[in-house]
Write an enzyme that holds these catalytic residues in place. Sequence first.
Site, short mmCIF file in Angstrom:
data_model
loop_
_atom_site.label_atom_id
_atom_site.label_comp_id
_atom_site.label_asym_id
_atom_site.label_seq_id
_atom_site.Cartn_x
_atom_site.Cartn_y
_atom_site.Cartn_z
N ASP A 231 -33.25 -57.24 -26.29
CA ASP A 231 -33.69 -55.86 -25.47
C ASP A 231 -32.25 -55.28 -25.19
OD1 ASP A 231 -36.09 -54.46 -24.12
OD2 ASP A 231 -34.44 -54.75 -22.44
N GLU A 290 -32.02 -54.91 -30.33
CA GLU A 290 -32.31 -53.66 -29.94
C GLU A 290 -31.26 -52.87 -29.55
OE1 GLU A 290 -35.13 -50.59 -27.26
OE2 GLU A 290 -34.00 -52.42 -26.60
N HIS A 363 -43.38 -49.97 -28.69
CA HIS A 363 -43.96 -49.94 -27.44
C HIS A 363 -43.29 -48.69 -26.64
CE1 HIS A 363 -40.76 -52.41 -26.87
NE2 HIS A 363 -40.77 -52.18 -25.31
N ASP A 364 -42.22 -48.20 -27.18
CA ASP A 364 -41.44 -47.15 -26.65
C ASP A 364 -41.56 -45.82 -26.98
OD1 ASP A 364 -40.31 -49.07 -24.58
OD2 ASP A 364 -38.55 -49.74 -26.09
C1 GLC Z 1 -35.83 -51.45 -23.88
C2 GLC Z 1 -37.24 -51.97 -23.84
C3 GLC Z 1 -38.03 -51.03 -23.04
C4 GLC Z 1 -37.44 -51.14 -21.53
C5 GLC Z 1 -35.93 -51.13 -21.59
C6 GLC Z 1 -35.48 -51.91 -20.35
O1 GLC Z 1 -35.53 -50.45 -24.42
O2 GLC Z 1 -37.83 -51.75 -25.17
O3 GLC Z 1 -39.20 -51.04 -22.98
O4 GLC Z 1 -38.12 -50.47 -20.78
O5 GLC Z 1 -35.67 -51.84 -22.49
O6 GLC Z 1 -35.58 -53.26 -20.39
#
Ligand code: GLC
Length: 622
Positions: A231, A290, A363-364
């Site tokens: 993440d 990510e 999911h985002d």
């Molecule tokens: C990433 C996740 C997201 C989350 C963020 C903070 O972007 O994919 O869902 O809100 O990090 O952890």
Amino acid sequence: MTTHAEPATEPPVSEAADTDDEVTTDPGWFRKAVVYQIYPRSFADSNGDGIGDLPGIISKLDYLQKLGVDVVWLSPIYTSPQDDNGYDISNYRDVDPLFGTLADLKKLTDGLHSRGMKLVMDLVVNHTSDEHPWFVESRSSKDNPKRDWYWWRPPRENPEAGPGSGAEPNNWGSAFSGPAWEFDQVTGEYYLHLFSRKQPDLNWENPEVRAAVYEMMNWWLDRGVDGFRMDVINFISKDTSLPDGLKAEGMLFGDGSPHFMSGPRIHEFLHEMHLEVFAGRDKPLLTVGEMPGVTVEDAVLFTDPARREVDMVFQFEHVALDQEDGNKWRPRKLRLTDLKQSLGRWQEGLAERGWNSLYWGNHDQARAVSRFGDDGQYRELSAKMLAGILHLHRGTPYVYQGEELGMTNMSFGAISDYRDIEVLNHHREATTHLGHTDAEVLAALAPLNRDNARTPVQWDASRHGGFTTGAPWIAVNPNTSHVNAAEQVDNPDSVFSFYRKVIALRHSEPVVADGDFTMLLPDDEHVYAFRRSLLGPASASGAGATPGVQLLVLGNFSGEDRTVELDGGGWGDAEAGAAELELGHYPAELILGNYPHDGAGTHDTVTLRPWELKVFRRQHNN
Ligand code: GLC
Ligand code: CA
């Protein structure tokens, strides 16, 4: 392999671990793999509390196997106050009772493994929950040994007028609205939180923090998981002076991102992580970082196997093209030429070194078919076309739950229908501080808000889509009456069956996994076209590499017929360098399409019907 039985108290020693880093498995196994993302809260509920859980997932393993995916990435199931649906973790080594137990997770892991699938866990270590014992200790006093595990700073001396107190240590805004700093009464200082105030950022400068994270990762790998999706992992190295960011007109806060995205020590940290956690493990693992804001040039460094950082990254360029200034609350129409230009540049940039990950949604993000396709009349056709285009790029494709059914965005009504902290905070800030009306804010956030992707998976046509017998935590999309798994799984013409075909093609056809990529028709506003080519081994006479296989992939991103002209049929025989493939005289075969009949086309022109996908293959067979 280094041993990790004891909690490491010393900073990790990279040199020692370096020597035994021998990769004993095929380093590129994931080229042939397709990953399926599960957002557990919304996948399947086994006990009627309205929230998806691990036993729910276990009950759907045959479904995943039928789809044919190789890896499952599980969004966080760890103990969490659920401020950001589990991306705020208070215990990294246990399962939240909402989702089940460690025993359930073991069952899930075994169930996946016995069906030939792997399990990738979400790793959320840029921040913890404010309820994590590390943070509870850290906030307790200025001289607590864990004080330095987070970013504490005294109030600014000359407070500015601002929507916070004005005394925040810098002007950064949080990704979830408001300032990125929270004042703590106990010690009279602020702590940094790039996300919600319940997600304090860990201080990766402190070697104890890094050692604790690596130890936890090793603990999970030792329990049989097969890798991590990391993440916002390129946020972990920050400019330690935490300078103010530029404040754009009309914005309440400065943009801190240049000071924490892919910061000064990021490559060092990820390489160290590789050595301390992954080096020498002799089974195929998958790591994907990510990385919002990552550039192609940096992605090459992150994913170059020789540098041993991560296998691939999630980049964000193509999911920012349909908004003004990368602001998701200011949506605009996507131009296909922008999309091709962006994805094409990533294909090119990672052609020689490194590796791409491929995704339309997660999911985002909004639902793929609503965002890039047509979720009305052409929902099924466009969902299939999008699958074909994405999966036939060079890289590892990710399928987000429900995408394989052509699930669409949700039409929410009032703000009370939403659940996402990002949406709720933005609505509050925009209506109170920016003077926007409720209706304006709701209209602006409809297309790209994250709850679009978080409505429950539609298993059948019943009221709650077969997701739960109770009241779902977020509404089920009413189109579950006709968009659902029960209708699709055994229907050979369904979106689901099309995903099966595309996934199977990656497994059976080496050019999909290993071929090179050439973008065609870069200036066409409606048709996405590219070629994949794979040379065979060099011939015995040493006369170059033959035979070879090529794919020609054409997708119509519009609801009208489109005729395109392709020089030499699009096979590139006339181009320098490609000529040696000597494929010019061999007939092409249509191996995949989303219409029942072939349609029109001669050697040099092809007509594509609304949202049509055509994939041709040809092979030099001497
Ligand atoms: C990433 C996740 C997201 C989350 C963020 C903070 O972007 O994919 O869902 O809100 O990090 O952890
Ligand atoms: Ca449940």
